[in-house]
Design a protein around this motif. Structure first.
Motif, PDB file in Angstrom:
ATOM      1  N   THR A 264     -24.827  17.171 -29.046  1.00 38.84           N
ATOM      2  CA  THR A 264     -25.643  16.457 -30.040  1.00 38.84           C
ATOM      3  C   THR A 264     -24.960  15.187 -30.553  1.00 38.84           C
ATOM      4  O   THR A 264     -25.403  14.601 -31.530  1.00 38.84           O
ATOM      5  CB  THR A 264     -25.950  17.377 -31.235  1.00 38.84           C
ATOM      6  N   PHE A 265     -23.894  14.763 -29.875  1.00 36.94           N
ATOM      7  CA  PHE A 265     -23.113  13.630 -30.368  1.00 36.94           C
ATOM      8  C   PHE A 265     -23.919  12.336 -30.383  1.00 36.94           C
ATOM      9  O   PHE A 265     -23.930  11.614 -31.387  1.00 36.94           O
ATOM     10  CB  PHE A 265     -21.855  13.455 -29.518  1.00 36.94           C
ATOM     11  N   ALA A 266     -24.595  12.024 -29.279  1.00 34.07           N
ATOM     12  CA  ALA A 266     -25.355  10.769 -29.202  1.00 34.07           C
ATOM     13  C   ALA A 266     -26.425  10.702 -30.284  1.00 34.07           C
ATOM     14  O   ALA A 266     -26.610   9.666 -30.936  1.00 34.07           O
ATOM     15  CB  ALA A 266     -25.993  10.623 -27.818  1.00 34.07           C
ATOM     16  N   ALA A 267     -27.142  11.798 -30.486  1.00 35.10           N
ATOM     17  CA  ALA A 267     -28.194  11.840 -31.504  1.00 35.10           C
ATOM     18  C   ALA A 267     -27.618  11.644 -32.904  1.00 35.10           C
ATOM     19  O   ALA A 267     -28.194  10.916 -33.730  1.00 35.10           O
ATOM     20  CB  ALA A 267     -28.957  13.152 -31.420  1.00 35.10           C
ATOM     21  N   GLY A 268     -26.478  12.275 -33.170  1.00 36.61           N
ATOM     22  CA  GLY A 268     -25.842  12.119 -34.479  1.00 36.61           C
ATOM     23  C   GLY A 268     -25.400  10.691 -34.732  1.00 36.61           C
ATOM     24  O   GLY A 268     -25.602  10.151 -35.830  1.00 36.61           O
ATOM     25  N   VAL A 269     -24.797  10.068 -33.715  1.00 38.22           N
ATOM     26  CA  VAL A 269     -24.379   8.666 -33.844  1.00 38.22           C
ATOM     27  C   VAL A 269     -25.601   7.765 -34.063  1.00 38.22           C
ATOM     28  O   VAL A 269     -25.571   6.839 -34.874  1.00 38.22           O
ATOM     29  CB  VAL A 269     -23.576   8.217 -32.606  1.00 38.22           C
ATOM     30  N   ALA A 270     -26.688   8.055 -33.347  1.00 36.34           N
ATOM     31  CA  ALA A 270     -27.908   7.247 -33.479  1.00 36.34           C
ATOM     32  C   ALA A 270     -28.474   7.317 -34.896  1.00 36.34           C
ATOM     33  O   ALA A 270     -28.887   6.287 -35.466  1.00 36.34           O
ATOM     34  CB  ALA A 270     -28.959   7.716 -32.475  1.00 36.34           C
ATOM     35  N   ILE A 271     -28.506   8.508 -35.484  1.00 39.92           N
ATOM     36  CA  ILE A 271     -29.012   8.658 -36.856  1.00 39.92           C
ATOM     37  C   ILE A 271     -28.098   7.936 -37.840  1.00 39.92           C
ATOM     38  O   ILE A 271     -28.556   7.210 -38.730  1.00 39.92           O
ATOM     39  CB  ILE A 271     -29.151  10.147 -37.229  1.00 39.92           C
ATOM     40  N   LEU A 272     -26.792   8.117 -37.674  1.00 42.50           N
ATOM     41  CA  LEU A 272     -25.837   7.435 -38.565  1.00 42.50           C
ATOM     42  C   LEU A 272     -25.962   5.920 -38.461  1.00 42.50           C
ATOM     43  O   LEU A 272     -25.977   5.218 -39.480  1.00 42.50           O
ATOM     44  CB  LEU A 272     -24.408   7.866 -38.223  1.00 42.50           C
ATOM     45  N   LEU A 273     -26.051   5.417 -37.229  1.00 43.29           N
ATOM     46  CA  LEU A 273     -26.203   3.968 -37.021  1.00 43.29           C
ATOM     47  C   LEU A 273     -27.443   3.446 -37.742  1.00 43.29           C
ATOM     48  O   LEU A 273     -27.388   2.424 -38.438  1.00 43.29           O
ATOM     49  CB  LEU A 273     -26.327   3.672 -35.526  1.00 43.29           C
ATOM     50  N   ALA A 274     -28.555   4.144 -37.576  1.00 41.42           N
ATOM     51  CA  ALA A 274     -29.805   3.725 -38.203  1.00 41.42           C
ATOM     52  C   ALA A 274     -29.673   3.704 -39.728  1.00 41.42           C
ATOM     53  O   ALA A 274     -30.116   2.754 -40.390  1.00 41.42           O
ATOM     54  CB  ALA A 274     -30.939   4.643 -37.773  1.00 41.42           C
ATOM     55  N   LEU A 275     -29.051   4.729 -40.287  1.00 45.01           N
ATOM     56  CA  LEU A 275     -28.910   4.796 -41.747  1.00 45.01           C
ATOM     57  C   LEU A 275     -27.973   3.712 -42.272  1.00 45.01           C
ATOM     58  O   LEU A 275     -28.218   3.137 -43.336  1.00 45.01           O
ATOM     59  CB  LEU A 275     -28.407   6.188 -42.156  1.00 45.01           C
ATOM     60  N   PHE A 276     -26.892   3.434 -41.543  1.00 40.52           N
ATOM     61  CA  PHE A 276     -25.981   2.357 -41.944  1.00 40.52           C
ATOM     62  C   PHE A 276     -26.734   1.031 -42.012  1.00 40.52           C
ATOM     63  O   PHE A 276     -26.577   0.258 -42.961  1.00 40.52           O
ATOM     64  CB  PHE A 276     -24.815   2.249 -40.965  1.00 40.52           C
ATOM     65  N   GLU A 277     -27.560   0.774 -41.003  1.00 41.16           N
ATOM     66  CA  GLU A 277     -28.279  -0.505 -40.947  1.00 41.16           C
ATOM     67  C   GLU A 277     -29.408  -0.574 -41.970  1.00 41.16           C
ATOM     68  O   GLU A 277     -29.577  -1.583 -42.659  1.00 41.16           O
ATOM     69  CB  GLU A 277     -28.820  -0.715 -39.538  1.00 41.16           C
ATOM     70  N   LEU A 278     -30.181   0.496 -42.093  1.00 39.17           N
ATOM     71  CA  LEU A 278     -31.348   0.484 -42.980  1.00 39.17           C
ATOM     72  C   LEU A 278     -30.969   0.522 -44.462  1.00 39.17           C
ATOM     73  O   LEU A 278     -31.668  -0.063 -45.300  1.00 39.17           O
ATOM     74  CB  LEU A 278     -32.259   1.671 -42.650  1.00 39.17           C
ATOM     75  N   LEU A 279     -29.879   1.219 -44.776  1.00 39.93           N
ATOM     76  CA  LEU A 279     -29.464   1.342 -46.178  1.00 39.93           C
ATOM     77  C   LEU A 279     -28.293   0.428 -46.530  1.00 39.93           C
ATOM     78  O   LEU A 279     -27.784   0.482 -47.656  1.00 39.93           O
ATOM     79  CB  LEU A 279     -29.091   2.804 -46.476  1.00 39.93           C
ATOM     80  N   ASN A 280     -27.883  -0.417 -45.584  1.00 42.87           N
ATOM     81  CA  ASN A 280     -26.770  -1.359 -45.798  1.00 42.87           C
ATOM     82  C   ASN A 280     -25.496  -0.637 -46.272  1.00 42.87           C
ATOM     83  O   ASN A 280     -24.826  -1.073 -47.211  1.00 42.87           O
ATOM     84  CB  ASN A 280     -27.165  -2.444 -46.807  1.00 42.87           C
ATOM     85  N   ILE A 281     -25.187   0.460 -45.600  1.00 43.33           N
ATOM     86  CA  ILE A 281     -23.969   1.214 -45.931  1.00 43.33           C
ATOM     87  C   ILE A 281     -22.770   0.506 -45.312  1.00 43.33           C
ATOM     88  O   ILE A 281     -22.797   0.105 -44.151  1.00 43.33           O
ATOM     89  CB  ILE A 281     -24.076   2.663 -45.394  1.00 43.33           C
ATOM     90  N   GLU A 282     -21.710   0.361 -46.081  1.00 43.46           N
ATOM     91  CA  GLU A 282     -20.498  -0.309 -45.580  1.00 43.46           C
ATOM     92  C   GLU A 282     -19.477   0.708 -45.067  1.00 43.46           C
ATOM     93  O   GLU A 282     -18.912   0.524 -43.990  1.00 43.46           O
ATOM     94  CB  GLU A 282     -19.888  -1.172 -46.681  1.00 43.46           C
ATOM     95  N   THR A 283     -19.229   1.748 -45.850  1.00 48.48           N
ATOM     96  CA  THR A 283     -18.259   2.767 -45.445  1.00 48.48           C
ATOM     97  C   THR A 283     -18.776   4.141 -45.847  1.00 48.48           C
ATOM     98  O   THR A 283     -19.517   4.290 -46.827  1.00 48.48           O
ATOM     99  CB  THR A 283     -16.877   2.558 -46.111  1.00 48.48           C
TER     100      THR A 283
END
Length: 304
Positions: A264-283
């Motif tokens: 499930t690694f790719a799916a987890g990275v994909a969700i995290l990437l999307a949330l970082f971009e959509l919510l402007n998360i820095e760290t």
């Protein structure tokens, strides 16, 4: 007088967990941990039922937990079992619970997404140092919880239907993975977030804390590489590229990735990437605890 033992059992969509603890100096002290990757959400059929294979994996794990409870000497009165997204949504959850109680004679409490979010936050607050307003993100197998709180006070909480197992089935079921798989996952995250994207951003936060398997897998990988365990957008973009370069679905060439995390690694990275971009998360930092620790602290208060 010997402190009583108690056990918190959580049946997630990806993993089943059991913590055995006793109270020392008014705090729960964990003396044993048990975990198995059951991936219950993989077994959800098109008609909304859980298939026999996934159900068997789950019941087998509960039988193991029952053996361990007996081995640890935990009283039947001091055990609590809760279940999350998959058992909330499947049409045959009653069948699962009826089979489960035959091997683990404790009723399963199927909690709502909001109840899950509350326990996640309390588990984080009890185990994770820090102050100020925090956004907590818990990416599970079939749902993701978002909580904003300050200290022990919860200001916002919700549970949304996206997770590393369900996203894996929808967007990463064909190897080799493609960049468009990540694009499709991002669009789905944006659609599911909907108005919550603005609501979360409006409330704001001083720091972001992540919990559960998807965040844990990235942190374990970074730790194995001797890198900072703080997750950033750059880290996630690098991991996306490494995933796309793999020659095998086992992803053995990704340095630091544990084999049990690979499916499930790719799916987890994909969700995290999307949330970082959509919510402007820095760290994002890893939480010290989440759902199971929240349940454990609830049990500790009850038994004190």
């Amino acid at each position: 007088m010997t402190a009583q033992l108690y056990a918190a059992i959580t049946l997630g969509s990806n993993s089943f967990n059991m913590l055995v603890a006793k109270t020392i100096d008014k705090q729960p002290t964990i003396i044993a941990k048990y975990k198995r990757k059951v991936r219950l959400a993989e077994g959800i059929e098109a008609d909304g039922s859980l298939n026999l294979s996934a159900m068997t994996r789950g019941i087998d794990c509960l039988a193991m937990f029952a053996d361990m409870l007996q081995k640890e000497g935990v009283s039947a009165d001091n055990v609590e079992v809760i279940a999350t997204a998959t058992l909330r949504k499947i049409s045959n959850s009653d069948d699962f619970c009826q089979q489960a109680i035959k091997v683990l004679p404790h009723p399963i409490g199927i909690i709502s997404g909001i109840e899950e979010a509350e326990l996640i936050y309390q588990g984080m607050a009890a185990t994770t140092s820090g102050s100020g307003q925090r956004l907590v993100i818990d990416i599970g197998g079939a749902s993701t919880e978002f909580i904003i709180g300050n200290g022990n006070k919860v200001l916002f909480k919700t549970s949304l239907p996206m997770g590393c197992v369900t996203f894996n089935n929808r967007f990463f079921d064909q190897f080799p993975f493609k960049s468009t798989d990540f694009d499709h996952a991002r669009r789905n995250v944006e659609s599911i977030l909907g108005d919550y994207q603005q609501e979360l951003s409006s409330l704001g936060w001083q720091s972001v804390v992540g919990a559960s398997g998807s965040v844990q897998s990235v942190v374990e990988l970074l730790c194995a590489r001797g890198e900072s365990t703080v997750i950033t957008l750059d880290v996630l973009q690098r991991l996306k590229q490494e995933t796309l370069m793999q020659n095998s679905a086992s992803m053995l060439e990704i340095n630091g990735l544990k084999p049990e995390r690979a499916p499930t690694f790719a799916a987890g990275v994909a969700i995290l990437l999307a949330l970082f971009e959509l919510l402007n998360i820095e760290t994002l930092h890893l939480s010290g605890g989440a759902l199971r620790e929240g349940l454990l602290h609830q049990l500790a208060r009850r038994s004190s």
